[in-house]
Design a protein around this motif. Structure first.
Motif, mmCIF file in Angstrom:
data_model
loop_
_atom_site.group_PDB
_atom_site.id
_atom_site.type_symbol
_atom_site.label_atom_id
_atom_site.label_comp_id
_atom_site.label_asym_id
_atom_site.label_seq_id
_atom_site.Cartn_x
_atom_site.Cartn_y
_atom_site.Cartn_z
ATOM 1 N N ARG A 159 0.827 -1.216 0.000
ATOM 2 C CA ARG A 159 0.000 0.000 0.000
ATOM 3 C C ARG A 159 0.861 1.267 0.000
ATOM 4 N N ILE A 160 1.953 1.220 0.745
ATOM 5 C CA ILE A 160 2.840 2.398 0.791
ATOM 6 C C ILE A 160 3.437 2.639 -0.599
ATOM 7 N N CYS A 161 3.788 1.551 -1.279
ATOM 8 C CA CYS A 161 4.340 1.661 -2.646
ATOM 9 C C CYS A 161 3.293 2.270 -3.586
ATOM 10 N N ALA A 162 2.066 1.779 -3.497
ATOM 11 C CA ALA A 162 0.996 2.306 -4.361
ATOM 12 C C ALA A 162 0.755 3.790 -4.075
ATOM 13 N N LEU A 163 0.792 4.131 -2.801
ATOM 14 C CA LEU A 163 0.606 5.537 -2.417
ATOM 15 C C LEU A 163 1.735 6.401 -2.988
ATOM 16 N N ALA A 164 2.952 5.927 -2.857
ATOM 17 C CA ALA A 164 4.104 6.672 -3.390
ATOM 18 C C ALA A 164 3.941 6.882 -4.889
ATOM 19 N N HIS A 165 3.616 5.818 -5.606
ATOM 20 C CA HIS A 165 3.459 5.928 -7.065
ATOM 21 C C HIS A 165 2.362 6.907 -7.460
ATOM 22 N N SER A 166 1.260 6.904 -6.680
ATOM 23 C CA SER A 166 0.168 7.816 -7.029
ATOM 24 C C SER A 166 0.564 9.276 -6.803
ATOM 25 N N ASN A 167 1.662 9.458 -6.069
ATOM 26 C CA ASN A 167 2.177 10.816 -5.860
ATOM 27 C C ASN A 167 3.435 11.078 -6.702
ATOM 28 N N GLY A 168 3.708 10.185 -7.632
ATOM 29 C CA GLY A 168 4.875 10.365 -8.505
ATOM 30 C C GLY A 168 6.199 10.153 -7.801
ATOM 31 N N ILE A 169 6.175 9.352 -6.743
ATOM 32 C CA ILE A 169 7.382 9.109 -5.935
ATOM 33 C C ILE A 169 7.814 7.655 -6.121
ATOM 34 N N ARG A 170 9.122 7.451 -6.177
ATOM 35 C CA ARG A 170 9.601 6.082 -6.359
ATOM 36 C C ARG A 170 9.723 5.363 -5.009
ATOM 37 N N PHE A 171 9.622 4.023 -5.104
ATOM 38 C CA PHE A 171 9.573 3.234 -3.879
ATOM 39 C C PHE A 171 10.669 2.169 -3.870
#
Lengths: 379, 75
Positions: A159-171
């Motif tokens: 979920r943290i990865c998905a959240l990061a991606h939805s904000n244009g942030i790499r995980f």
């Protein structure tokens, strides 16, 4: 010796791994991909075989996404220092290892900043929200451990990865404590980077690590040098995995890792995890009945924990407890701060430390019973 | 004559390419790159005796970096 320090390094290693290690020095002892002779090609084939095994373990669609490093620390440094530049911001969890914290502290002097997201061990929603609150317009990267190397609790990394991606942030997933124990599905969850050690839950030797690069936007390199490819070019190759594999690879380590990953695949991650958690449940149930033993988590279960359990004994320093177990019963455990001051600050155990127990597939119930007996005698 | 050697930048790509072509049942062999063409390649290339152009296109579709094609001596 009863070895319960498998979170640091698994021991013993499977026989097949020892054989592969020795065999490599007899059969695969040439420079792969450079020299033209048979042993060179055989060595290259063996390395590719290991990349294939790793792809199978982590569900990766392309062998060239697998980079061999010296260990998880080098993998993490490659990601962190390869991405973050002056003015950039990074978010990490409050239980990260020094291999994440220290590179970020170093980068502070280069104008990089970071925030620490609070983790709520039994509340995934609050944990995810905590990461969300740390993001700002300069956030470029999230680095997050899959599970605490001290207390074992898992983080909702998918979920943290998905959240990061939805904000244009790499995980970047720090899988030091989870590779070989918890399922990691790179293709399904689309982690940009996964960093692991070969010598922990993957049962390989020390000195070999893995970096999975699951993105086309490649980080800068940490080191440059000979790769055996594009040798006429003064610049480092821009293609995978050569971009991050300068110099001679740890071939014996890779051959042994190939065998150890096959061992894990054969055993099955779910089986390994379930068995080790059951061992810890037995410890937990017995320790929770001893008044002077302090436990820091709820009862371990496969959904919420990696197979790591920490405890302390009232009035005794963690070093004293570990020393007692070692000297009197030959039980090897890890005490102190486990290279994770952040996690100990979070759990208020920074002064005394804790005693960490971490089993492996080779740990028996008989050994666990001896540990329980030893602690009962100590109180 | 069709240029049957596919040059790739690294031995990993050569192995990956062979694996892909195996799936398509296209015969291929990892071979030492002829000396005259070694400057740009890794030292190994892929010899595809038949349907080389088809193989070339398949590899490109699968993201294999190809740096050239040359004729194989003695074919």
């Amino acid at each position: 010796m009863i070895y319960l320090d498998n979170s640091a390094t698994t021991f013993p290693k499977p026989d097949s791994v020892k054989i592969a290690l020795v065999q490599s020095l007899n059969k695969y002892c040439a420079k792969p991909g450079r020299s033209g002779h048979k042993m060179s090609l055989d060595t290259a084939k063996k390395i590719f075989e290991c990349r294939q095994s790793i792809c199978k373990l982590f569900n990766i669609d392309d062998e060239s996404k697998v980079v061999f490093t010296s260990g998880c620390t080098q993998s993490l440094n490659t990601v962190i220092k390869g991405i973050l530049r002056k003015g950039d911001h990074c978010v990490i969890s409050c239980i990260e290892h020094n291999s994440v914290l220290r590179p970020l502290e170093k980068l502070k002097s280069h104008g990089v900043s970071y925030s620490i997201a609070t983790v709520y061990p039994n509340d995934a929603d609050k944990t995810v929200d905590s990461f969300r609150k740390c993001f700002n317009e300069k956030t470029k990267l999230v680095v997050c451990t899959h599970a605490s190397n001290v207390f074992g609790f898992r983080l909702p990394v998918e979920r943290i990865c998905a959240l990061a991606h939805s904000n244009g942030i790499r995980f970047c997933l720090d899988a030091a404590q989870s590779a070989g124990v918890l399922p990691i599905n790179v293709s399904e969850h689309n982690y940009d980077f996964v960093c692991c050690a070969g010598h922990k839950g993957l049962y390989g030797p020390m000195g070999i690590g893995i970096l999975i690069v699951n993105t086309e936007d490649l980080p800068d390199t940490l080191i440059e040098g000979g790769t055996g490819s594009e040798s006429q070019n003064y610049l480092q190759p821009d293609f995978m995995p050569d971009r991050y594999e300068s110099g001679t690879l740890n071939i014996p380590g890779i051959c042994a890792l190939n065998s150890s990953v096959e061992f894990v695949l054969k055993k099955g991650i779910e089986n390994i995890h379930k068995y080790e958690i059951n061992l810890l449940k037995s410890v937990y149930d017995n320790f929770s009945r001893i008044k002077k033993v302090k436990l820091y988590n709820k009862r371990p279960d496969i959904n919420s924990f990696a197979p790591v359990l920490s405890f302390s004994v009232e009035g005794r320093n963690s070093e004293e407890v570990a020393s007692y177990l070692g000297k009197n019963y030959g039980i090897a455990v890890r005490s102190g701060l486990h290279c994770s001051p952040l996690a100990h600050n979070f759990m208020n155990t920074i002064d005394e430390g804790v005693v960490r127990i971490s089993p492996s597939v080779f740990t028996t119930y008989n050994q666990i019973n001896k540990l329980i007996f030893a602690i009962k005698n100590y109180i | 004559m069709e240029k049957q050697l596919i040059l790739v930048p690294s031995v990993t790509y050569a192995m990956k390419a062979k694996k892909i072509l195996d799936k398509y049942r296209l015969r291929s062999y990892i071979e030492r790159t002829p000396k005259t063409h070694q400057v740009n390649s890794c030292g190994y290339c892929l010899f595809v005796p038949e349907n080389t152009q088809t193989a070339h296109e398949i590899l490109l579709r699968h993201g294999v970096k190809i740096i050239g094609r040359v004729a194989r001596e003695g074919v």
